[in-house]
Structures are given as C-alpha cells and as structure tokens.
Design an enzyme around this catalytic site. Structure first.
Site, PDB file in Angstrom:
ATOM      1  N   CYS A 137       0.844  -1.201   0.000  1.00  0.00           N
ATOM      2  CA  CYS A 137       0.000   0.000   0.000  1.00  0.00           C
ATOM      3  C   CYS A 137       0.878   1.248   0.000  1.00  0.00           C
ATOM      4  O   CYS A 137       1.366   1.656   1.055  1.00  0.00           O
ATOM      5  CB  CYS A 137      -0.915  -0.013   1.226  1.00  0.00           C
ATOM      6  SG  CYS A 137      -1.909   1.465   1.402  1.00  0.00           S
ATOM      7  N   CYS A 140      -0.371   4.262   1.930  1.00  0.00           N
ATOM      8  CA  CYS A 140      -0.185   4.118   3.376  1.00  0.00           C
ATOM      9  C   CYS A 140       1.267   4.342   3.786  1.00  0.00           C
ATOM     10  O   CYS A 140       1.532   4.957   4.817  1.00  0.00           O
ATOM     11  CB  CYS A 140      -0.576   2.721   3.828  1.00  0.00           C
ATOM     12  SG  CYS A 140      -2.029   2.044   3.038  1.00  0.00           S
ATOM     13  N   ASP A 141       2.209   3.840   3.028  1.00  0.00           N
ATOM     14  CA  ASP A 141       3.579   3.718   3.539  1.00  0.00           C
ATOM     15  C   ASP A 141       4.645   4.536   2.811  1.00  0.00           C
ATOM     16  O   ASP A 141       5.774   4.648   3.309  1.00  0.00           O
ATOM     17  CB  ASP A 141       4.007   2.240   3.509  1.00  0.00           C
ATOM     18  CG  ASP A 141       3.141   1.384   4.425  1.00  0.00           C
ATOM     19  OD1 ASP A 141       2.661   1.927   5.438  1.00  0.00           O
ATOM     20  OD2 ASP A 141       2.934   0.198   4.129  1.00  0.00           O
TER      21      ASP A 141
HETATM   22  C1  LIG Z   1       0.765  -3.648   4.938  1.00  0.00           C
HETATM   23  C2  LIG Z   1      -0.481  -2.807   4.738  1.00  0.00           C
HETATM   24  C3  LIG Z   1      -0.515  -1.535   5.217  1.00  0.00           C
HETATM   25  C4  LIG Z   1      -1.646  -0.746   5.057  1.00  0.00           C
HETATM   26  N1  LIG Z   1      -1.645   0.519   5.567  1.00  0.00           N
HETATM   27  C5  LIG Z   1      -2.747   1.273   5.462  1.00  0.00           C
HETATM   28  C6  LIG Z   1      -2.758   2.599   6.014  1.00  0.00           C
HETATM   29  O1  LIG Z   1      -1.774   3.079   6.595  1.00  0.00           O
HETATM   30  N2  LIG Z   1      -3.895   3.319   5.878  1.00  0.00           N
HETATM   31  C7  LIG Z   1      -5.011   2.829   5.232  1.00  0.00           C
HETATM   32  O2  LIG Z   1      -6.027   3.528   5.178  1.00  0.00           O
HETATM   33  N3  LIG Z   1      -5.016   1.597   4.676  1.00  0.00           N
HETATM   34  C8  LIG Z   1      -3.915   0.812   4.789  1.00  0.00           C
HETATM   35  N4  LIG Z   1      -3.908  -0.436   4.218  1.00  0.00           N
HETATM   36  C9  LIG Z   1      -5.129  -0.902   3.544  1.00  0.00           C
HETATM   37  C10 LIG Z   1      -6.173  -1.316   4.629  1.00  0.00           C
HETATM   38  O3  LIG Z   1      -5.539  -2.104   5.600  1.00  0.00           O
HETATM   39  C11 LIG Z   1      -7.340  -2.057   4.016  1.00  0.00           C
HETATM   40  O4  LIG Z   1      -7.983  -1.231   3.063  1.00  0.00           O
HETATM   41  C12 LIG Z   1      -8.367  -2.454   5.101  1.00  0.00           C
HETATM   42  O5  LIG Z   1      -7.755  -3.259   6.079  1.00  0.00           O
HETATM   43  C13 LIG Z   1      -9.560  -3.190   4.511  1.00  0.00           C
HETATM   44  O6  LIG Z   1     -10.389  -3.564   5.570  1.00  0.00           O
HETATM   45  P1  LIG Z   1     -11.434  -4.761   5.451  1.00  0.00           P
HETATM   46  O7  LIG Z   1     -12.032  -4.878   6.793  1.00  0.00           O
HETATM   47  O8  LIG Z   1     -12.308  -4.527   4.287  1.00  0.00           O
HETATM   48  O9  LIG Z   1     -10.589  -6.064   5.070  1.00  0.00           O
HETATM   49  P2  LIG Z   1      -9.329  -6.768   5.755  1.00  0.00           P
HETATM   50  O10 LIG Z   1      -8.502  -5.791   6.503  1.00  0.00           O
HETATM   51  O11 LIG Z   1      -8.710  -7.540   4.659  1.00  0.00           O
HETATM   52  O12 LIG Z   1      -9.966  -7.742   6.829  1.00  0.00           O
HETATM   53  C14 LIG Z   1     -10.641  -8.900   6.420  1.00  0.00           C
HETATM   54  C15 LIG Z   1     -10.654  -9.889   7.574  1.00  0.00           C
HETATM   55  O13 LIG Z   1     -11.476 -10.977   7.215  1.00  0.00           O
HETATM   56  C16 LIG Z   1     -10.882 -12.176   7.652  1.00  0.00           C
HETATM   57  N5  LIG Z   1     -11.365 -13.276   6.816  1.00  0.00           N
HETATM   58  C17 LIG Z   1     -11.122 -13.470   5.498  1.00  0.00           C
HETATM   59  N6  LIG Z   1     -11.731 -14.579   5.069  1.00  0.00           N
HETATM   60  C18 LIG Z   1     -12.365 -15.117   6.147  1.00  0.00           C
HETATM   61  C19 LIG Z   1     -13.158 -16.284   6.337  1.00  0.00           C
HETATM   62  N7  LIG Z   1     -13.420 -17.145   5.339  1.00  0.00           N
HETATM   63  N8  LIG Z   1     -13.648 -16.541   7.588  1.00  0.00           N
HETATM   64  C20 LIG Z   1     -13.387 -15.682   8.615  1.00  0.00           C
HETATM   65  N9  LIG Z   1     -12.632 -14.560   8.495  1.00  0.00           N
HETATM   66  C21 LIG Z   1     -12.143 -14.279   7.276  1.00  0.00           C
HETATM   67  C22 LIG Z   1      -9.394 -11.932   7.488  1.00  0.00           C
HETATM   68  O14 LIG Z   1      -8.625 -12.792   8.332  1.00  0.00           O
HETATM   69  C23 LIG Z   1      -9.279 -10.466   7.902  1.00  0.00           C
HETATM   70  O15 LIG Z   1      -9.024 -10.321   9.282  1.00  0.00           O
HETATM   71  C24 LIG Z   1      -2.778  -1.251   4.364  1.00  0.00           C
HETATM   72  C25 LIG Z   1      -2.760  -2.563   3.876  1.00  0.00           C
HETATM   73  C26 LIG Z   1      -1.612  -3.344   4.056  1.00  0.00           C
HETATM   74  C27 LIG Z   1      -1.595  -4.757   3.543  1.00  0.00           C
END
Ligand SMILES: Cc1cc2nc3c(=O)[nH]c(=O)nc-3n(C[C@H](O)[C@H](O)[C@H](O)COP(=O)(O)OP(=O)(O)OC[C@H]3O[C@@H](n4cnc5c(N)ncnc54)[C@H](O)[C@@H]3O)c2cc1C
Length: 334
Positions: A137, A140-141
């Site tokens: 990302c 983000c970084d």
């Molecule tokens: C290294 C990194 C750094 C980042 N830094 C930033 C930042 O500084 N600022 C920012 O705004 N965004 C950042 N992002 C992007 C941000 O993290 C994502 O946009 C955000 O986390 C998305 O949230 P979400 O809840 O939709 O999905 P996710 O964060 O992907 O969460 C999904 C969850 O669902 C769970 N899951 C998946 N499948 C299943 C299943 N079958 N059964 C049960 N559980 C399941 C997973 O384990 C996970 O915990 C970063 C991403 C990364 C990878």
C-alpha cells in the site's frame, strides 16, 4: 445445524478487519445480538502495518492497536467473537445459515467483510519484513521513505499508479517487472516513462528480500539472461494483484472479474439481508477509513432491514433509508 439460541444471531459479521469491526460497533450498539467471525487475528490487513497516519482524528497509530481499540469498543456493547473460518452461506427461509469449519450459526442479516489478500511474491524475507519495508500500500507507507531508494514490483495499473505516488517521496524508484513491457493503461505508462525518478528493470524477478530489522535490499534475477544483481533499497512495494476472499459466494451474487462483490450504496447484495463492505466489495478505495465507513453503512442498513422484515424498532436513530435505491435492480444476476 444447531437450533439453540446460542447459535442464532440477529447479525453475523464475517471478517474482523476495519470494515467488520466498524460494522460490529454499530450493530452491537444498536442492541442487535451480533457475532463476528474471524479466522485469524482481528485487525485484518491493518494488523500488519506499523503506523497508520491517514485515519482522520488520529495522527499516528499502530495498526494492531487501532484494531484492538475498535474491538474493545464493540465488545463494550456486547459483541461476541468466534474464531472460525467461513466456508459457506446458505439461505434457509428468511435467515442465513453460516457454515464454518468450527460450527454453524444462523442470522437474520450477514455482513461480509472478509477483505482481500494481496498477492504475495512468495520469496524469503517477504513475510518477516512486511511492515518493515515490505508494503502492499503506497498510499499508506510511501511517506516513510522520503529521499530514499525503493523498489516497486508489478507491471499493471496498480503498480504504475502506486509507483507514481511513491515518487512524491522517494528519491529513486526501481520499477521491477518480470516482462519486457507493461500491462498498464497507456496514460499511466506515459506518465511513468516521463517520470525522471522511475527506473525500469525489465524481465526481472525478485529471489529474496534482505534486511535484519528492516529492508536493506533485494536479490533480483533477469529471467532472460539469468544475470543476478543486488538492488539496495529501503523498501519494496508489491503490486501483483489482489484476491478477494469471496470464493464461497461465486455464482450466488454479482461480482466483478476479480471476484469483488457488487453492492448498492447501502452495501446490499441482491440477496436480501446479505451485505458486503470494505475491500471485499467492487470499487472500494481500499483504505481503513473507507472500509470503516462501509461497515457502518452496512450495519445501519442491516438494523433497518431486520426491523422491516422481522418487526420491531430499529436500534439506530432516526435515519430512514431511501426505499428505492439507485442501482438496486442492476445488482440482480442475469
Ligand atoms: C501492509 C499494509 C498496510 C496498510 N496501511 C494502510 C494505512 O496506513 N492506511 C489505510 O487507510 N489503509 C492501509 N492499508 C489498507 C487497509 O488495511 C485495508 O484497506 C483495510 O484493512 C480493509 O479492511 P477490510 O475490513 O475490508 O478487510 P481486511 O482488513 O482484509 O480484513 C478482512 C478480515 O477478514 C478475515 N477473513 C477473510 N476470510 C475469512 C473467512 N473465510 N472466515 C473468517 N474470516 C475471514 C481476514 O482474516 C481479515 O481479518 C494497508 C494494507 C496493508 C496490507
């Protein structure tokens, strides 16, 4: 399927990332019996990052800590959490059966927030140094690598777009691509080739990422000549695609080519009572704040949906949803 009350919920949220945790705060606070199912560590992708600096109102916070705070906030209002891996969702009458590897549940509404997994390079050093120079990302970084040399891996739109963002901070950006031409759109290619900070390294793959506490370099290999090299970089940004966690719904709801779920502005899929929010949905901005916003929207709508379908008063405020949302019909499967 166990029929005792303990496995029957008003709202089940699948995924404990920012979208799921935000949905959980709203759902639990509206006094709906709410279960969050998470297969790993709560926090999702954000649990991987050291510092989040773009969540409004919080200048800087560790990603894991932010997620823990969201979780505590939801648990304060009665959220239950199950460590389980979703495998299937089925409709049984007007409820949803949620099948996991660890047990089955039912709910009046289900909010899918299972996110997307960034495709990894799968090379030594990558997992260990994620959050310490390995990033998926740039938004983000990139700011952490001001005036430093970094690498960007990939040849598509995401790699160009994010790579161009990285040049706002880095002094030099190696654009590492395994082929000799890009897949990215013409306009992004033009911008990338015109940028003096970008240096293209063609026909090249990464064999490993090196560094003790943080990234210090990459070992690369030219796939045509076999020549190996070391690139001294402070970070490597990997953009080789994303895979949304939606396999269990294929053919049941409308998705884009990449498997992201189409929803309307209330985060509703075409299946009544089934919502999708955060990175799992099509056209998401893929940020913590947008995922949290999606989760809140889905939970508010789910609360109203339950009242409309099963009776009772919504637990969340005065808000009245538009009964005829734009785009609802377009979500129907052909
Ligand atoms: C290294 C990194 C750094 C980042 N830094 C930033 C930042 O500084 N600022 C920012 O705004 N965004 C950042 N992002 C992007 C941000 O993290 C994502 O946009 C955000 O986390 C998305 O949230 P979400 O809840 O939709 O999905 P996710 O964060 O992907 O969460 C999904 C969850 O669902 C769970 N899951 C998946 N499948 C299943 C299943 N079958 N059964 C049960 N559980 C399941 C997973 O384990 C996970 O915990 C970063 C991403 C990364 C990878």
């Amino acid at each position: 399927m166990t029929e005792d009350r303990s496995s029957n919920y008003d709202i089940i949220i699948v995924g404990g990332g920012p979208a799921g945790l935000s949905a959980a705060v709203y759902a639990a606070r509206s006094r709906r019996r709410t279960l969050l199912i998470e297969r790993g560590v709560t926090g999702g992708q954000i649990a991987l990052t050291n510092e989040v600096e773009n969540y409004p109102g919080i200048e800087s916070i560790n990603g894991f800590e932010l997620a823990q705070t969201m979780q505590r906030q939801a648990e304060k209002y009665g959220l239950e959490i199950a460590a389980a891996d979703l495998q299937r969702i089925e409709q049984i009458d007007d409820r949803h059966a949620v099948r996991t590897g660890q047990g089955d549940y039912t709910a009046k509404a289900v909010i899918l927030t299972a996110g997307a997994d960034y495709n990894r390079l799968g090379v030594p050093g990558e997992e260990r140094l994620t959050g310490h120079g390995v990033s998926y990302c740039a938004t983000c970084d990139a700011a952490f690598f001001k005036d430093q040399t970094v690498g960007v891996v990939g040849g598509g739109d995401a790699a160009m777009d994010e790579g161009l963002f990285v040049t706002r901070y880095a002094s030099k950006v190696y654009m590492i691509h395994r082929r000799d031409s890009l897949r990215a759109s013409a306009v992004l290619q033009e911008r990338a080739f015109a940028n003096p900070k970008m240096h293209f390294v063609w026909n090249t793959v990464i064999d490993d990422i090196v560094g003790d506490a943080a990234v210090t370099g990459l070992h690369s290999r030219n796939v045509v000549t076999g020549e190996v090299a070391t690139l001294d970089v402070a970070a490597v940004f990997v953009f080789i695609g994303l895979t949304p966690n939606t396999g269990y719904l294929r053919g049941k709801v409308k998705m884009d080519e990449g498997g992201h779920i189409f929803v309307n502005e209330w985060m509703e899929t075409e299946i009544p009572g089934l919502f999708a929010a955060g990175d799992v949905r099509a056209n998401s901005a893929r940020q913590v704040v947008t995922a949290a916003g999606d989760g809140a929207t889905a939970a508010i709508r789910a609360d109203h949906y339950i009242s409309e379908r099963f009776g009772g008063t919504p637990g969340i405020g005065e808000w009245e949803p538009n009964p005829d949302p734009i785009g609802k019909d377009s979500l129907k499967l052909n």
